[in-house]
Design a protein around this motif. Structure first.
Motif, PDB file in Angstrom:
ATOM      1  N   PRO A  98       0.818  -0.951  -0.448  1.00 52.66           N
ATOM      2  CA  PRO A  98      -0.229  -0.102   0.414  1.00 52.66           C
ATOM      3  C   PRO A  98       0.993   1.249   0.399  1.00 52.66           C
ATOM      4  N   VAL A  99       1.649   0.810   0.743  1.00 60.05           N
ATOM      5  CA  VAL A  99       2.580   2.717   1.113  1.00 60.05           C
ATOM      6  C   VAL A  99       3.683   2.942  -0.581  1.00 60.05           C
ATOM      7  N   PHE A 100       3.806   2.180  -1.226  1.00 56.76           N
ATOM      8  CA  PHE A 100       5.025   2.272  -2.065  1.00 56.76           C
ATOM      9  C   PHE A 100       3.693   2.780  -3.578  1.00 56.76           C
ATOM     10  N   ILE A 101       3.070   1.808  -3.553  1.00 64.44           N
ATOM     11  CA  ILE A 101       1.954   1.781  -4.878  1.00 64.44           C
ATOM     12  C   ILE A 101       1.387   2.921  -4.469  1.00 64.44           C
ATOM     13  N   PHE A 102       0.639   3.988  -3.109  1.00 60.96           N
ATOM     14  CA  PHE A 102       0.010   5.107  -2.782  1.00 60.96           C
ATOM     15  C   PHE A 102       0.951   6.233  -3.354  1.00 60.96           C
ATOM     16  N   LEU A 103       2.353   6.156  -2.895  1.00 65.45           N
ATOM     17  CA  LEU A 103       3.076   7.061  -3.304  1.00 65.45           C
ATOM     18  C   LEU A 103       3.962   6.932  -4.365  1.00 65.45           C
ATOM     19  N   THR A 104       4.134   6.163  -4.962  1.00 67.98           N
ATOM     20  CA  THR A 104       4.070   5.820  -6.992  1.00 67.98           C
ATOM     21  C   THR A 104       2.523   6.786  -7.027  1.00 67.98           C
ATOM     22  N   VAL A 105       1.577   6.373  -7.121  1.00 64.94           N
ATOM     23  CA  VAL A 105       0.180   7.347  -7.721  1.00 64.94           C
ATOM     24  C   VAL A 105       0.684   9.245  -7.254  1.00 64.94           C
ATOM     25  N   VAL A 106       0.457   9.266  -6.079  1.00 61.47           N
ATOM     26  CA  VAL A 106       1.089  10.274  -6.128  1.00 61.47           C
ATOM     27  C   VAL A 106       2.169  11.212  -6.996  1.00 61.47           C
ATOM     28  N   GLN A 107       3.523  10.366  -7.230  1.00 70.73           N
ATOM     29  CA  GLN A 107       3.972  11.026  -7.807  1.00 70.73           C
ATOM     30  C   GLN A 107       4.047  11.074  -9.560  1.00 70.73           C
ATOM     31  N   MET A 108       2.586   9.873  -9.774  1.00 72.44           N
ATOM     32  CA  MET A 108       2.944   9.975 -10.730  1.00 72.44           C
ATOM     33  C   MET A 108       1.706  11.221 -11.449  1.00 72.44           C
ATOM     34  N   LEU A 132      10.098  13.227 -18.284  1.00 66.80           N
ATOM     35  CA  LEU A 132       9.002  13.287 -17.670  1.00 66.80           C
ATOM     36  C   LEU A 132       7.730  12.128 -18.599  1.00 66.80           C
ATOM     37  N   ILE A 133       7.326  11.812 -19.441  1.00 66.71           N
ATOM     38  CA  ILE A 133       7.496  10.668 -19.741  1.00 66.71           C
ATOM     39  C   ILE A 133       8.286   9.099 -19.438  1.00 66.71           C
ATOM     40  N   ALA A 134       9.537   9.144 -19.654  1.00 67.42           N
ATOM     41  CA  ALA A 134       9.672   8.727 -19.378  1.00 67.42           C
ATOM     42  C   ALA A 134       9.402   8.095 -17.646  1.00 67.42           C
ATOM     43  N   PHE A 135      10.020   8.485 -16.577  1.00 69.94           N
ATOM     44  CA  PHE A 135       9.911   9.038 -15.690  1.00 69.94           C
ATOM     45  C   PHE A 135       7.607   8.196 -14.992  1.00 69.94           C
ATOM     46  N   LEU A 136       6.889   8.204 -15.917  1.00 69.93           N
ATOM     47  CA  LEU A 136       5.850   8.000 -16.380  1.00 69.93           C
ATOM     48  C   LEU A 136       5.844   6.636 -16.799  1.00 69.93           C
ATOM     49  N   LEU A 137       6.650   6.408 -17.433  1.00 69.64           N
ATOM     50  CA  LEU A 137       6.620   5.080 -18.021  1.00 69.64           C
ATOM     51  C   LEU A 137       7.112   3.805 -17.254  1.00 69.64           C
ATOM     52  N   LEU A 138       8.657   4.503 -16.151  1.00 66.56           N
ATOM     53  CA  LEU A 138       8.834   3.588 -14.962  1.00 66.56           C
ATOM     54  C   LEU A 138       7.831   4.026 -14.014  1.00 66.56           C
ATOM     55  N   HIS A 139       7.498   4.410 -13.630  1.00 63.58           N
ATOM     56  CA  HIS A 139       6.439   4.688 -12.404  1.00 63.58           C
ATOM     57  C   HIS A 139       5.072   3.671 -13.163  1.00 63.58           C
ATOM     58  N   VAL A 140       4.592   3.325 -13.791  1.00 66.56           N
ATOM     59  CA  VAL A 140       3.494   2.474 -14.338  1.00 66.56           C
ATOM     60  C   VAL A 140       4.095   1.282 -14.687  1.00 66.56           C
ATOM     61  N   MET A 141       5.062   0.565 -14.756  1.00 65.25           N
ATOM     62  CA  MET A 141       6.088  -0.360 -14.601  1.00 65.25           C
ATOM     63  C   MET A 141       5.876  -1.062 -13.222  1.00 65.25           C
ATOM     64  N   GLU A 142       6.689  -0.028 -13.212  1.00 62.97           N
ATOM     65  CA  GLU A 142       7.024   0.530 -10.762  1.00 62.97           C
ATOM     66  C   GLU A 142       6.016  -0.166 -10.249  1.00 62.97           C
ATOM     67  N   VAL A 143       4.156   0.338 -10.527  1.00 65.93           N
ATOM     68  CA  VAL A 143       3.171   0.229  -9.875  1.00 65.93           C
ATOM     69  C   VAL A 143       2.753  -1.323 -10.071  1.00 65.93           C
ATOM     70  N   LEU A 144       2.966  -2.368 -11.244  1.00 64.83           N
ATOM     71  CA  LEU A 144       3.091  -3.368 -11.815  1.00 64.83           C
ATOM     72  C   LEU A 144       3.179  -3.941 -11.576  1.00 64.83           C
ATOM     73  N   LEU A 145       4.449  -3.978 -11.526  1.00 66.16           N
ATOM     74  CA  LEU A 145       6.321  -5.272 -10.409  1.00 66.16           C
ATOM     75  C   LEU A 145       5.634  -5.171  -9.253  1.00 66.16           C
ATOM     76  N   ALA A 146       5.641  -3.658  -8.079  1.00 69.00           N
ATOM     77  CA  ALA A 146       4.270  -3.992  -7.327  1.00 69.00           C
ATOM     78  C   ALA A 146       3.801  -4.730  -6.937  1.00 69.00           C
ATOM     79  N   TRP A 147       2.517  -4.589  -7.114  1.00 71.04           N
ATOM     80  CA  TRP A 147       1.461  -5.002  -7.415  1.00 71.04           C
ATOM     81  C   TRP A 147       1.713  -6.894  -7.519  1.00 71.04           C
ATOM     82  N   VAL A 148       2.272  -7.114  -8.567  1.00 65.72           N
ATOM     83  CA  VAL A 148       2.640  -8.168  -8.498  1.00 65.72           C
ATOM     84  C   VAL A 148       3.634  -9.132  -7.169  1.00 65.72           C
ATOM     85  N   THR A 149       4.164  -8.395  -7.204  1.00 61.86           N
ATOM     86  CA  THR A 149       5.226  -9.138  -6.356  1.00 61.86           C
ATOM     87  C   THR A 149       4.428  -9.328  -4.631  1.00 61.86           C
ATOM     88  N   THR A 150       3.808  -7.577  -4.919  1.00 60.79           N
ATOM     89  CA  THR A 150       3.004  -7.813  -3.001  1.00 60.79           C
ATOM     90  C   THR A 150       2.428  -9.196  -3.007  1.00 60.79           C
TER      91      THR A 150
END
Length: 175
Positions: A98-108, A132-150
């Protein structure tokens, strides 16, 4: 009734992770590592770009909101990266989920703000848009991988739950 051989958990579509199996996600860890370097670069580059744009194009109303949003980003980004990095390495579902995914969405949202507001109301350079577009793509991939890992952490925690001791105590109390 026809006898059927027992079905292993891996044949049912899921697998049970053992207590000693590593469930940390290596691609997520690598993305977080590169995100640290990109964040430091963006943290240095953004104020320099704003100063240069003010010197060339003059001040604008955007400059009253952008520093505040940037300061909040600077405060939240190390916290987000630490929770993601350590949560993945230590296999802590409560840190990574929850913490990482929430903060990543805020950063997006912050990066979308910088991308949209600077491009719409002021001057946006190509290098800003690419970063900024590279950051957004990186954040989307991080959220997806964090969800699977969680979810993997949750399966491992469920597999390691000591149900036998709970059942044994209940049986002892009945007798």
């Amino acid at each position: 009734v026809i006898w059927r051989p027992p079905v292993r958990p891996s044949q049912r579509g899921y697998s049970i992770t053992s207590r000693y199996q590593v469930t940390a996600n290596t691609p997520l860890q690598m993305m977080l590592y590169f995100n640290i370097q990109c964040s430091v670069l963006w943290g240095v580059l953004f104020p320099l770009l704003v100063q240069w744009k003010v010197a060339v194009w003059g001040k604008h109303e955007v400059l009253f909101v952008s520093p505040v949003v940037f300061c909040v980003w600077v405060i939240l980004e190390p916290i987000r990266l630490a929770f993601g990095y350590l949560g993945n390495l230590k296999e802590q579902m409560s840190w990574l989920g929850p913490v990482f995914i929430f903060l990543t969405v805020v950063q997006m949202v912050f990066h979308i703000f910088f991308l949209y507001v600077h491009a719409t109301y002021w001057v946006s350079l190509d290098v800003e848009e690419v970063i900024l577009i590279a950051f957004l793509l990186l954040h989307v991939m991080e959220v997806l991988l964090a969800w699977v890992t969680t979810k993997r952490f949750a399966h491992k925690a469920a597999a390691n739950f000591p149900l036998f001791s709970v059942m044994q105590n209940t049986v002892d109390k009945i007798h």
